[in-house]
Design a protein around this motif. Sequence first.
Motif, mmCIF file in Angstrom:
data_model
loop_
_atom_site.group_PDB
_atom_site.id
_atom_site.type_symbol
_atom_site.label_atom_id
_atom_site.label_comp_id
_atom_site.label_asym_id
_atom_site.label_seq_id
_atom_site.Cartn_x
_atom_site.Cartn_y
_atom_site.Cartn_z
ATOM 1 N N ASP A 55 0.836 -1.202 0.000
ATOM 2 C CA ASP A 55 0.000 0.000 0.000
ATOM 3 C C ASP A 55 0.870 1.251 0.000
ATOM 4 N N GLU A 56 1.949 1.229 0.783
ATOM 5 C CA GLU A 56 2.828 2.395 0.869
ATOM 6 C C GLU A 56 3.480 2.699 -0.476
ATOM 7 N N VAL A 57 3.968 1.656 -1.161
ATOM 8 C CA VAL A 57 4.608 1.859 -2.469
ATOM 9 C C VAL A 57 3.600 2.404 -3.470
ATOM 10 N N LEU A 58 2.430 1.783 -3.538
ATOM 11 C CA LEU A 58 1.426 2.224 -4.508
ATOM 12 C C LEU A 58 0.952 3.643 -4.219
ATOM 13 N N ASP A 59 0.786 3.976 -2.945
ATOM 14 C CA ASP A 59 0.324 5.325 -2.596
ATOM 15 C C ASP A 59 1.327 6.393 -3.011
ATOM 16 N N GLN A 60 2.604 6.003 -3.082
ATOM 17 C CA GLN A 60 3.645 6.966 -3.438
ATOM 18 C C GLN A 60 4.004 6.939 -4.921
ATOM 19 N N THR A 61 3.368 6.039 -5.691
ATOM 20 C CA THR A 61 3.705 5.867 -7.097
ATOM 21 C C THR A 61 2.809 6.723 -7.983
ATOM 22 N N ASP A 62 3.440 7.555 -8.800
ATOM 23 C CA ASP A 62 2.699 8.348 -9.779
ATOM 24 C C ASP A 62 2.528 7.598 -11.093
ATOM 25 N N VAL A 63 3.574 6.847 -11.488
ATOM 26 C CA VAL A 63 3.533 6.068 -12.726
ATOM 27 C C VAL A 63 4.103 4.682 -12.437
ATOM 28 N N LEU A 64 3.373 3.655 -12.841
ATOM 29 C CA LEU A 64 3.803 2.265 -12.689
ATOM 30 C C LEU A 64 4.117 1.693 -14.066
ATOM 31 N N VAL A 65 5.336 1.156 -14.224
ATOM 32 C CA VAL A 65 5.751 0.500 -15.470
ATOM 33 C C VAL A 65 5.719 -0.998 -15.215
ATOM 34 N N TRP A 66 5.100 -1.783 -16.134
ATOM 35 C CA TRP A 66 4.825 -3.203 -15.867
ATOM 36 C C TRP A 66 5.394 -4.088 -16.968
ATOM 37 N N TRP A 67 6.250 -5.065 -16.576
ATOM 38 C CA TRP A 67 6.743 -6.097 -17.497
ATOM 39 C C TRP A 67 6.524 -7.466 -16.858
ATOM 40 N N GLY A 68 5.832 -8.346 -17.566
ATOM 41 C CA GLY A 68 5.608 -9.707 -17.088
ATOM 42 C C GLY A 68 5.458 -10.652 -18.259
ATOM 43 N N HIS A 69 5.645 -11.959 -17.990
ATOM 44 C CA HIS A 69 5.536 -12.941 -19.063
ATOM 45 C C HIS A 69 5.228 -14.341 -18.537
ATOM 46 N N LEU A 70 6.169 -14.913 -17.768
ATOM 47 C CA LEU A 70 6.059 -16.309 -17.363
ATOM 48 C C LEU A 70 5.020 -16.542 -16.277
ATOM 49 N N ALA A 71 4.771 -15.545 -15.473
ATOM 50 C CA ALA A 71 4.064 -15.793 -14.215
ATOM 51 C C ALA A 71 2.881 -14.865 -13.999
ATOM 52 N N HIS A 72 2.158 -14.558 -15.059
ATOM 53 C CA HIS A 72 0.983 -13.695 -14.897
ATOM 54 C C HIS A 72 0.033 -14.236 -13.827
ATOM 55 N N ASP A 73 -0.182 -15.570 -13.825
ATOM 56 C CA ASP A 73 -1.156 -16.171 -12.911
ATOM 57 C C ASP A 73 -0.706 -16.118 -11.459
ATOM 58 N N GLU A 74 0.584 -15.878 -11.216
ATOM 59 C CA GLU A 74 1.081 -15.826 -9.843
ATOM 60 C C GLU A 74 0.860 -14.466 -9.188
ATOM 61 N N VAL A 75 0.447 -13.492 -9.953
ATOM 62 C CA VAL A 75 0.177 -12.178 -9.375
ATOM 63 C C VAL A 75 -1.149 -12.245 -8.625
ATOM 64 N N ALA A 76 -1.110 -11.919 -7.347
ATOM 65 C CA ALA A 76 -2.282 -12.049 -6.483
ATOM 66 C C ALA A 76 -3.401 -11.112 -6.925
ATOM 67 N N ASP A 77 -4.620 -11.635 -6.902
ATOM 68 C CA ASP A 77 -5.772 -10.844 -7.327
ATOM 69 C C ASP A 77 -5.949 -9.595 -6.476
ATOM 70 N N GLU A 78 -5.630 -9.686 -5.168
ATOM 71 C CA GLU A 78 -5.807 -8.521 -4.317
ATOM 72 C C GLU A 78 -4.827 -7.398 -4.672
ATOM 73 N N VAL A 79 -3.631 -7.772 -5.141
ATOM 74 C CA VAL A 79 -2.676 -6.752 -5.597
ATOM 75 C C VAL A 79 -3.164 -6.137 -6.903
ATOM 76 N N VAL A 80 -3.681 -6.970 -7.805
ATOM 77 C CA VAL A 80 -4.230 -6.465 -9.065
ATOM 78 C C VAL A 80 -5.352 -5.465 -8.791
ATOM 79 N N GLU A 81 -6.213 -5.787 -7.841
ATOM 80 C CA GLU A 81 -7.323 -4.892 -7.514
ATOM 81 C C GLU A 81 -6.814 -3.564 -6.969
ATOM 82 N N LYS A 82 -5.775 -3.600 -6.149
ATOM 83 C CA LYS A 82 -5.207 -2.356 -5.613
ATOM 84 C C LYS A 82 -4.605 -1.504 -6.729
ATOM 85 N N VAL A 83 -3.898 -2.145 -7.661
ATOM 86 C CA VAL A 83 -3.333 -1.406 -8.794
ATOM 87 C C VAL A 83 -4.463 -0.826 -9.644
ATOM 88 N N HIS A 84 -5.488 -1.609 -9.857
ATOM 89 C CA HIS A 84 -6.642 -1.162 -10.652
ATOM 90 C C HIS A 84 -7.265 0.093 -10.039
#
Length: 239
Positions: A55-84
């Motif tokens: 929460d602290e990192v996201l609250d302080q982030t103005d721009v998030l850059v995202w790179w993923g490939h092998l492990a999309h399914d391992e990203v927790a849904d609750e983290v995805v919801e917070k980013v959303h």
Amino acid sequence: MRVTVWNENRHEQKNPVVAEIYPEGIHGAIANFLREEGLDVGTATLDEASHGLTDEVLDQTDVLVWWGHLAHDEVADEVVEKVHQRVLKGMGLIVLHSGHFSKIFKKLMGTSCDLKWREADDRERLWVVDPTHPITEGIGQYIELEKEEMYGEHFDIPTPDELVFVSWFEGGEVFRSGCTYRRGNGKIFYFRPGHETYPTYHNEEVQRVIRNAVHFVKPVNREYPTYGNHKPIENISEK
């Protein structure tokens, strides 16, 4: 402006070719050239607690850059919801290459985000189709990459708010490779190139596009709209 570069950081651990190209990880390479822009840049990776996106990192982030490939399914849904939620409230999001299949991009797009692909050392030419767009500042008519993974149409995404780049590949395919979207108060930029076994993020023109994109998607200083049942602004006369 605070930028967080997120990378699952799995290829770098498994593939010596990737580790040689990106000894500090893909996230490290991107963070380094963004710091040269004078930006305040941090990194986060999949195997950190909360994937590094507390929460602290996201609250302080103005721009998030995202790179993923092998492990999309391992990203927790609750983290995805917070980013959303952060995007809807104004945080900028830049999704790179195979991040098109990330949970967060698919959630924001509402489509499968599927496409054709091929690893065959295709030459890629990214044509600028909107030369007035600030993301293309400092870029000529096109960017040419000697070798890249091919992505081809149809790309199952919503019609972009703005189409900035279209790629042509040596094998004949084309692809909408630079697309912007607005969701809530937030702006999103999808940028296609960046397969892990090629030194794409060392290319100065690719770096320039990502730098420009960070400034384009940065938050606008305004309040998030209120929703739901609302008291009247003016007095309502009795009928």
